[in-house]
Design a protein around this motif. Structure first.
Motif, PDB file in Angstrom:
ATOM      1  N   MET A  84     -46.631  58.775  71.889  1.00 30.62           N
ATOM      2  CA  MET A  84     -47.435  59.762  71.153  1.00 30.62           C
ATOM      3  C   MET A  84     -48.572  59.000  70.472  1.00 30.62           C
ATOM      4  N   LEU A  98     -49.008  67.382  75.034  1.00 33.31           N
ATOM      5  CA  LEU A  98     -47.711  66.873  75.492  1.00 33.31           C
ATOM      6  C   LEU A  98     -47.727  66.888  77.010  1.00 33.31           C
ATOM      7  N   LYS A 117     -40.679  59.883  64.402  1.00 34.69           N
ATOM      8  CA  LYS A 117     -39.715  60.767  65.073  1.00 34.69           C
ATOM      9  C   LYS A 117     -40.198  61.097  66.496  1.00 34.69           C
ATOM     10  N   SER A 118     -41.490  61.414  66.611  1.00 26.73           N
ATOM     11  CA  SER A 118     -42.047  61.813  67.899  1.00 26.73           C
ATOM     12  C   SER A 118     -41.936  60.682  68.919  1.00 26.73           C
ATOM     13  N   LEU A 176     -39.400  70.774  73.966  1.00 28.14           N
ATOM     14  CA  LEU A 176     -39.964  70.122  72.773  1.00 28.14           C
ATOM     15  C   LEU A 176     -40.967  71.046  72.087  1.00 28.14           C
ATOM     16  N   LYS A 195     -39.334  73.368  69.772  1.00 33.41           N
ATOM     17  CA  LYS A 195     -38.925  72.740  68.501  1.00 33.41           C
ATOM     18  C   LYS A 195     -40.130  72.545  67.589  1.00 33.41           C
ATOM     19  N   ILE A 196     -41.238  72.124  68.183  1.00 38.13           N
ATOM     20  CA  ILE A 196     -42.451  71.882  67.380  1.00 38.13           C
ATOM     21  C   ILE A 196     -42.943  73.202  66.782  1.00 38.13           C
ATOM     22  N   PHE A 227     -53.773  70.233  63.169  1.00 42.07           N
ATOM     23  CA  PHE A 227     -53.251  69.408  64.253  1.00 42.07           C
ATOM     24  C   PHE A 227     -53.773  69.916  65.596  1.00 42.07           C
ATOM     25  N   GLN A 278     -52.490  68.809  69.643  1.00 39.46           N
ATOM     26  CA  GLN A 278     -51.565  67.899  70.328  1.00 39.46           C
ATOM     27  C   GLN A 278     -51.515  68.204  71.813  1.00 39.46           C
ATOM     28  N   TRP A 288     -38.253  60.119  70.094  1.00 43.21           N
ATOM     29  CA  TRP A 288     -37.742  61.176  70.977  1.00 43.21           C
ATOM     30  C   TRP A 288     -38.504  61.194  72.309  1.00 43.21           C
ATOM     31  N   ASN A 289     -39.816  61.159  72.214  1.00 42.97           N
ATOM     32  CA  ASN A 289     -40.623  61.280  73.426  1.00 42.97           C
ATOM     33  C   ASN A 289     -40.336  60.132  74.389  1.00 42.97           C
ATOM     34  N   TYR A 325     -51.968  72.436  72.214  1.00 44.93           N
ATOM     35  CA  TYR A 325     -52.019  73.498  71.205  1.00 44.93           C
ATOM     36  C   TYR A 325     -52.781  72.998  69.980  1.00 44.93           C
ATOM     37  N   ASP A 341     -41.224  74.212  63.656  1.00 43.62           N
ATOM     38  CA  ASP A 341     -41.287  73.256  62.545  1.00 43.62           C
ATOM     39  C   ASP A 341     -42.119  73.833  61.395  1.00 43.62           C
ATOM     40  N   PRO A 342     -41.540  73.908  60.189  1.00 45.78           N
ATOM     41  CA  PRO A 342     -42.260  74.536  59.070  1.00 45.78           C
ATOM     42  C   PRO A 342     -43.404  73.685  58.508  1.00 45.78           C
ATOM     43  N   ARG A 343     -43.587  72.483  59.028  1.00 46.03           N
ATOM     44  CA  ARG A 343     -44.681  71.653  58.514  1.00 46.03           C
ATOM     45  C   ARG A 343     -46.046  72.101  59.012  1.00 46.03           C
ATOM     46  N   HIS A 344     -46.065  73.069  59.905  1.00 43.26           N
ATOM     47  CA  HIS A 344     -47.346  73.641  60.335  1.00 43.26           C
ATOM     48  C   HIS A 344     -47.156  75.108  60.713  1.00 43.26           C
TER      49      HIS A 344
HETATM   50  P1  FAD Z   1     -34.318  67.235  62.654  1.00 47.49           P
HETATM   51  O1  FAD Z   1     -35.287  66.092  62.601  1.00 47.49           O
HETATM   52  O2  FAD Z   1     -32.913  66.979  62.239  1.00 47.49           O
HETATM   53  O3  FAD Z   1     -34.933  68.434  61.816  1.00 47.49           O
HETATM   54  C1  FAD Z   1     -34.197  69.654  61.608  1.00 47.49           C
HETATM   55  C2  FAD Z   1     -35.172  70.762  61.260  1.00 47.49           C
HETATM   56  O4  FAD Z   1     -35.900  70.428  60.072  1.00 47.49           O
HETATM   57  C3  FAD Z   1     -36.205  70.992  62.358  1.00 47.49           C
HETATM   58  O5  FAD Z   1     -36.439  72.391  62.441  1.00 47.49           O
HETATM   59  C4  FAD Z   1     -37.419  70.275  61.835  1.00 47.49           C
HETATM   60  O6  FAD Z   1     -38.591  70.875  62.364  1.00 47.49           O
HETATM   61  C5  FAD Z   1     -37.305  70.411  60.342  1.00 47.49           C
HETATM   62  N1  FAD Z   1     -37.882  69.273  59.622  1.00 47.49           N
HETATM   63  C6  FAD Z   1     -37.730  67.967  59.915  1.00 47.49           C
HETATM   64  N2  FAD Z   1     -38.376  67.205  59.028  1.00 47.49           N
HETATM   65  C7  FAD Z   1     -38.953  68.050  58.146  1.00 47.49           C
HETATM   66  C8  FAD Z   1     -39.763  67.883  56.992  1.00 47.49           C
HETATM   67  N3  FAD Z   1     -40.113  66.681  56.556  1.00 47.49           N
HETATM   68  N4  FAD Z   1     -40.170  68.979  56.343  1.00 47.49           N
HETATM   69  C9  FAD Z   1     -39.831  70.217  56.755  1.00 47.49           C
HETATM   70  N5  FAD Z   1     -39.062  70.444  57.838  1.00 47.49           N
HETATM   71  C10 FAD Z   1     -38.620  69.379  58.528  1.00 47.49           C
HETATM   72  N6  FAD Z   1     -41.160  65.767  67.553  1.00 47.49           N
HETATM   73  C11 FAD Z   1     -41.006  65.110  68.719  1.00 47.49           C
HETATM   74  O7  FAD Z   1     -39.871  64.739  69.066  1.00 47.49           O
HETATM   75  N7  FAD Z   1     -42.085  64.850  69.530  1.00 47.49           N
HETATM   76  C12 FAD Z   1     -43.357  65.242  69.213  1.00 47.49           C
HETATM   77  O8  FAD Z   1     -44.296  64.974  69.968  1.00 47.49           O
HETATM   78  C13 FAD Z   1     -43.545  65.951  67.986  1.00 47.49           C
HETATM   79  N8  FAD Z   1     -44.768  66.361  67.592  1.00 47.49           N
HETATM   80  C14 FAD Z   1     -44.902  67.034  66.408  1.00 47.49           C
HETATM   81  C15 FAD Z   1     -46.160  67.467  66.012  1.00 47.49           C
HETATM   82  C16 FAD Z   1     -46.338  68.137  64.815  1.00 47.49           C
HETATM   83  C17 FAD Z   1     -47.703  68.596  64.407  1.00 47.49           C
HETATM   84  C18 FAD Z   1     -45.222  68.372  63.973  1.00 47.49           C
HETATM   85  C19 FAD Z   1     -45.391  69.085  62.661  1.00 47.49           C
HETATM   86  C20 FAD Z   1     -43.950  67.960  64.363  1.00 47.49           C
HETATM   87  C21 FAD Z   1     -43.779  67.291  65.568  1.00 47.49           C
HETATM   88  N9  FAD Z   1     -42.531  66.853  65.984  1.00 47.49           N
HETATM   89  C22 FAD Z   1     -42.392  66.184  67.177  1.00 47.49           C
HETATM   90  C23 FAD Z   1     -41.326  67.107  65.194  1.00 47.49           C
HETATM   91  C24 FAD Z   1     -40.632  68.376  65.713  1.00 47.49           C
HETATM   92  O9  FAD Z   1     -41.373  69.501  65.278  1.00 47.49           O
HETATM   93  C25 FAD Z   1     -39.224  68.515  65.166  1.00 47.49           C
HETATM   94  O10 FAD Z   1     -39.179  68.250  63.789  1.00 47.49           O
HETATM   95  C26 FAD Z   1     -38.270  67.574  65.834  1.00 47.49           C
HETATM   96  O11 FAD Z   1     -38.374  67.638  67.234  1.00 47.49           O
HETATM   97  C27 FAD Z   1     -36.868  68.057  65.412  1.00 47.49           C
HETATM   98  O12 FAD Z   1     -36.009  67.036  65.675  1.00 47.49           O
HETATM   99  P2  FAD Z   1     -34.454  67.332  65.500  1.00 47.49           P
HETATM  100  O13 FAD Z   1     -34.045  68.408  66.446  1.00 47.49           O
HETATM  101  O14 FAD Z   1     -33.758  66.009  65.620  1.00 47.49           O
HETATM  102  O15 FAD Z   1     -34.269  67.944  64.064  1.00 47.49           O
END
Ligand code: FAD
Length: 145
Positions: free
Chosen positions: A97, A56, A25-26, A66, A69-70, A52, A54, A29-30, A6, A73-76
Motif C-alpha cells: 500500500m 486496490l 494494518k493495510s 477488503l 471492510k474499508i 482519501f 485509494q 493484511w494486503n 474510490y 470503517d468509521p474513520r471515513h
Molecule cells: P480490526 O482491526 O480488529 O477492527 C475492527 C473494527 O474496528 C473494524 O470495523 C475497523 O474498521 C474498526 N477500527 C479499527 N481501527 C479503528 C480506529 N482506530 N478507529 C475506529 N474504528 C476502527 N485495511 C487493509 O487491510 N488494507 C487496506 O488497504 C486498507 N485501507 C484503508 C483505507 C482507509 C482510508 C481506511 C480508513 C482504512 C483502511 N483499512 C485497510 C482498514 C480497514 O478499513 C479495516 O479497519 C481493517 O481491514 C479491519 O481489520 P480487521 O478485520 O482485522 O478488524
C-alpha cells in the motif's frame, strides 16, 4: 486480476499517527493476501476536512472483500466508487500500500482532481464526471523516487 478506485472523506482530519496506523494494518493484511495499491490523503486545513483516494488491485474476491471492510470503517464516510474492473497486470506490483500525503501542488496540473475534496469536487464525483482516476494514481507510481 481486479482493481477499484474510490474516494472518501475522513471522519476528521487525520494525524500522522492515525495515518500510520491505517497504513501499518493495510500493508500487513494486503501483503498476506496479495493486494497492492496506493492510498492518497489530502487535508483541507482551513475547512478541517481530510479526504482519501485509494486504488486496490489483486484477486477479485480479495479486493471486493477488503473494500467491504474499508467501506464499513468509521474513520471515513461518503465513500464513492470511481472505477472498477478487470486488469491484465498490476500497476503497483511492489507497493502493498503506497502512500502519498499530497500537497496542493501535487494535484494542481491534474484536470478534475486539483481541488480533491472540495464541495465542487464532490459534486462532480457524485454526477459521475470524474474520469481519469486510474491515470492519476498511476502517475504517482511513475514519478515516485
Ligand atoms: P480490526 O482491526 O480488529 O477492527 C475492527 C473494527 O474496528 C473494524 O470495523 C475497523 O474498521 C474498526 N477500527 C479499527 N481501527 C479503528 C480506529 N482506530 N478507529 C475506529 N474504528 C476502527 N485495511 C487493509 O487491510 N488494507 C487496506 O488497504 C486498507 N485501507 C484503508 C483505507 C482507509 C482510508 C481506511 C480508513 C482504512 C483502511 N483499512 C485497510 C482498514 C480497514 O478499513 C479495516 O479497519 C481493517 O481491514 C479491519 O481489520 P480487521 O478485520 O482485522 O478488524
Amino acid at each position: 486480476m481486479h482493481y477499484l478506485i474510490y474516494v472518501s472523506q475522513a471522519e476528521h482530519p487525520m494525524s500522522a499517527d492515525e495515518l500510520t496506523a491505517i497504513l501499518t494494518k493495510s500493508r500487513d493484511w494486503n501483503h498476506s493476501v496479495g493486494i497492492t495499491g496506493l492510498l492518497i490523503y489530502k487535508d483541507w486545513v482551513d475547512e478541517k476536512r481530510g479526504n482519501f483516494m485509494q486504488l486496490l488491485e489483486g484477486p477479485k474476491n480479495d479486493v471486493v472483500e477488503l473494500f467491504e471492510k474499508i467501506v464499513a470503517d468509521p474513520r471515513h464516510h461518503t465513500k464513492l466508487l470511481l472505477e472498477d474492473g478487470p486488469i491484465a497486470e498490476r500497476t503497483f506490483p511492489d507497493w502493498s500500500m503506497g502512500f502519498r500525503n499530497v500537497e496542493d501542488d501535487a494535484l494542481e496540473t491534474v484536470p478534475g482532481y486539483s481541488d480533491l475534496g472540495s464541495d465542487a469536487f464532490w459534486s462532480r464525483a457524485r454526477a459521475g464526471l470524474l474520469t481519469g482516476s486510474y491515470h492519476l494514481m498511476r502517475s504517482f507510481y511513475e514519478t515516485a523516487e
